[in-house]
Design an enzyme around this catalytic site. Structure first.
Site, mmCIF file in Angstrom:
data_model
loop_
_atom_site.group_PDB
_atom_site.id
_atom_site.type_symbol
_atom_site.label_atom_id
_atom_site.label_comp_id
_atom_site.label_asym_id
_atom_site.label_seq_id
_atom_site.Cartn_x
_atom_site.Cartn_y
_atom_site.Cartn_z
ATOM 1 N N HIS A 249 0.846 -1.193 0.000
ATOM 2 C CA HIS A 249 0.000 0.000 0.000
ATOM 3 C C HIS A 249 0.876 1.236 0.000
ATOM 4 O O HIS A 249 1.975 1.216 0.561
ATOM 5 C CB HIS A 249 -0.919 0.015 1.234
ATOM 6 N N GLU A 305 -7.900 -4.818 -0.840
ATOM 7 C CA GLU A 305 -8.419 -5.526 -2.013
ATOM 8 C C GLU A 305 -8.427 -7.043 -1.814
ATOM 9 O O GLU A 305 -9.216 -7.739 -2.443
ATOM 10 C CB GLU A 305 -7.578 -5.183 -3.255
HETATM 11 N N1 ACO Z 1 4.086 -7.278 -4.836
HETATM 12 C C1 ACO Z 1 5.424 -7.244 -5.078
HETATM 13 N N2 ACO Z 1 6.188 -6.161 -4.879
HETATM 14 C C2 ACO Z 1 5.582 -5.054 -4.401
HETATM 15 C C3 ACO Z 1 4.202 -5.032 -4.113
HETATM 16 C C4 ACO Z 1 3.452 -6.199 -4.352
HETATM 17 N N3 ACO Z 1 2.147 -6.239 -4.125
HETATM 18 N N4 ACO Z 1 3.878 -3.796 -3.657
HETATM 19 C C5 ACO Z 1 5.010 -3.091 -3.655
HETATM 20 N N5 ACO Z 1 6.033 -3.835 -4.114
HETATM 21 C C6 ACO Z 1 7.416 -3.423 -4.243
HETATM 22 C C7 ACO Z 1 7.580 -2.251 -5.179
HETATM 23 O O1 ACO Z 1 7.757 -2.694 -6.503
HETATM 24 C C8 ACO Z 1 8.799 -1.588 -4.615
HETATM 25 O O2 ACO Z 1 9.923 -2.336 -5.027
HETATM 26 P P1 ACO Z 1 11.327 -1.598 -5.372
HETATM 27 O O3 ACO Z 1 11.597 -0.673 -4.228
HETATM 28 O O4 ACO Z 1 12.286 -2.726 -5.488
HETATM 29 O O5 ACO Z 1 11.090 -0.863 -6.654
HETATM 30 C C9 ACO Z 1 8.692 -1.805 -3.134
HETATM 31 O O6 ACO Z 1 7.856 -2.952 -2.983
HETATM 32 C C10 ACO Z 1 8.104 -0.680 -2.345
HETATM 33 O O7 ACO Z 1 6.870 -0.306 -2.880
HETATM 34 P P2 ACO Z 1 6.040 0.800 -2.098
HETATM 35 O O8 ACO Z 1 6.708 2.127 -2.272
HETATM 36 O O9 ACO Z 1 5.745 0.339 -0.740
HETATM 37 O O10 ACO Z 1 4.683 0.750 -2.854
HETATM 38 P P3 ACO Z 1 4.127 1.811 -3.874
HETATM 39 O O11 ACO Z 1 3.665 3.009 -3.134
HETATM 40 O O12 ACO Z 1 5.062 1.983 -5.008
HETATM 41 O O13 ACO Z 1 2.868 1.032 -4.443
HETATM 42 C C11 ACO Z 1 0.885 -0.185 -4.521
HETATM 43 C C12 ACO Z 1 1.722 0.803 -3.692
HETATM 44 C C13 ACO Z 1 0.623 0.409 -5.897
HETATM 45 C C14 ACO Z 1 -0.463 -0.409 -3.827
HETATM 46 C C15 ACO Z 1 1.679 -1.505 -4.621
HETATM 47 O O14 ACO Z 1 1.876 -2.036 -3.347
HETATM 48 C C16 ACO Z 1 1.029 -2.540 -5.527
HETATM 49 O O15 ACO Z 1 1.198 -2.472 -6.744
HETATM 50 N N6 ACO Z 1 0.269 -3.522 -4.953
HETATM 51 C C17 ACO Z 1 -0.375 -4.526 -5.769
HETATM 52 C C18 ACO Z 1 -1.671 -3.981 -6.378
HETATM 53 C C19 ACO Z 1 -2.744 -3.770 -5.343
HETATM 54 O O16 ACO Z 1 -2.983 -4.618 -4.495
HETATM 55 N N7 ACO Z 1 -3.429 -2.610 -5.461
HETATM 56 C C20 ACO Z 1 -4.482 -2.217 -4.540
HETATM 57 C C21 ACO Z 1 -3.972 -1.195 -3.587
HETATM 58 S S1 ACO Z 1 -5.190 -0.744 -2.385
HETATM 59 C C22 ACO Z 1 -6.107 0.461 -3.127
HETATM 60 O O17 ACO Z 1 -5.689 1.195 -3.944
HETATM 61 C C23 ACO Z 1 -7.517 0.538 -2.773
#
Ligand code: ACO
Length: 368
Positions: A249, A305
């Site tokens: 998130h 989600e």
């Molecule tokens: N699976 C694998 N890797 C992940 C995931 C995940 N679900 N979420 C974050 N990461 C990774 C990112 O790629 C990033 O990696 P890096 O630093 O090596 O590039 C690292 O973890 C840190 O990411 P964050 O900064 O914590 O997350 P960000 O703010 O970029 O993204 C998001 C948040 C878009 C929700 C992301 O976690 C994601 O894509 N999750 C999967 C999709 C999802 O479940 N969406 C619903 C969100 S809830 C809502 O909007 C209602």
């Protein structure tokens, strides 16, 4: 001037609608902790709270519910649009976006009401049209969530299903400055109308990084099928650089508090199909362990989600309806933010950092 990609950590709005504490795992809506209100309030009470700043008295609630009920039926123009979209087999969320933009623009109060009351009718009517059935007119005697289930199936839903759907809608009603809410506020900040703002917000919501995740969560659980396959499947996804849907998130660094509320609401629907619920719990546990292994220190946890998918599936809804259901819940927050933004009356105009050339000279087309 400082540059913050994605406006990360930039405070651009003051709101009394909701507060998210990503470190503590707390969500406050209209002054109430989520756990205090989501499983108790009706959706109409929640909308009233966001629009007016306090829960309604019994008399005010009755009046308000009547005002919303009067806005449930759709115009002929919106019905025609939905029929055309269904003939072309457009995705449900795209039909919802188109139907939202077809609602007449009047004044802010009327527009907010027709958006909140009209979107469930749109979703239900379109779903039926897609499946070769005629839309079911709203029933004036039923409340908001009950009507949505009734218009989808033509049958009166039981109290437990109505309560579960209401809890879902209440849980996603508002959530700080998320991408779709920000979109709505940006549009209203130009003194544009609420219909345009919500239409834009739906466009922002449908992306897989925002409201488009719960459908893929179910696909993931179905593809895993058995707890023994979970680790292999999830590892493969992470090895290939894919994101696990339903985890991580932008704000929460601990378990999303909405996941607990929805997990509780979902559990009762899986008494006969305990396998899927048990599989989901196992996948959740494995995914969190692997995310810590592959992304150490990122503190990636279950988001809203994951259990949305389970709850809506438990309610018998098709995954194609998951994101539209999110829009049906969140529209109360979007419109409440539109009301707040209208009062602020200040256009959003951030700066950009130019990284292009400044020295180019014109070359005629035949010389390029
Ligand atoms: N699976 C694998 N890797 C992940 C995931 C995940 N679900 N979420 C974050 N990461 C990774 C990112 O790629 C990033 O990696 P890096 O630093 O090596 O590039 C690292 O973890 C840190 O990411 P964050 O900064 O914590 O997350 P960000 O703010 O970029 O993204 C998001 C948040 C878009 C929700 C992301 O976690 C994601 O894509 N999750 C999967 C999709 C999802 O479940 N969406 C619903 C969100 S809830 C809502 O909007 C209602």
């Amino acid at each position: 001037m400082s540059y913050s990609p994605g406006l990360k950590d930039i405070v651009a709005v003051e709101t009394r609608l909701s507060h998210v504490d990503g470190e503590a795992g707390e969500l406050v809506i209209g002054g109430y902790p989520l756990e205090e209100i989501a499983e108790r309030a009706t959706y109409e009470e929640m909308v009233y709270l966001l629009w007016h700043g306090a829960l309604p008295t019994a008399a005010a609630l009755e009046r308000f519910a009547g005002e919303l009920a009067a806005c449930r039926p759709l115009s002929g123009a919106t019905h025609d649009l939905l029929r055309t979209a269904a003939a072309e087999r457009r995705p449900v969320i795209d039909a919802v976006r188109m139907a939202s933009s077809s609602l007449p623009v009047r004044d802010d109060t009327a527009d907010a009401r027709s958006l909140v009351a009209g979107l469930p009718t749109v979703v239900a009517a379109y779903w039926r049209l897609l499946h070769g059935e005629e839309p079911v007119e709203p029933d004036h005697g039923l409340g908001h969530a009950a009507n949505l289930l009734y218009m989808l199936t033509g049958e009166n839903p039981g109290d437990d299903r109505v309560r579960a759907l209401t809890t879902y809608l209440n849980t996603v009603v508002d959530h700080g400055m998320n991408a779709s809410t920000f979109t709505a506020r940006v549009i209203v900040s130009t003194r544009s109308d609420f219909i345009s703002a919500v239409t834009g917000a739906i466009g922002a919501l449908k992306g897989p990084l925002h409201g488009g995740a719960p459908g893929p969560v179910i696909s993931m659980l179905e593809a895993i099928g058995d707890a023994d396959n979970a680790e292999f499947y999830l590892r493969e996804k992470l090895e290939s650089g894919e994101r696990l849907m339903g985890f991580g998130h932008a704000v929460y660094r601990v378990r999303d508090p909405r996941a607990d509320v929805l997990s509780r609401a979902a559990r009762s629907f899986f008494t006969h199909d305990h396998d899927l619920y048990a599989l989901a719990l196992h996948v959740e546990e494995t995914a969190i362990e692997l995310l810590e292994e592959y992304k150490p220190g990122r503190r990636l946890q279950t988001n809203v989600e994951f259990f949305t998918a389970l709850l809506l599936k438990g309610l018998g809804l098709h995954p194609d309806l998951f994101t539209p259901m999110f829009a049906v819940g969140r529209v109360a927050g979007w419109t409440a933010h539109c009301i707040e933004q209208r009062a602020v009356d200040r256009i959003f105009r951030p700066e950009s950092l130019y990284s292009g050339d400044k020295t180019r000279r014109w070359t005629p087309v035949d010389k390029r």
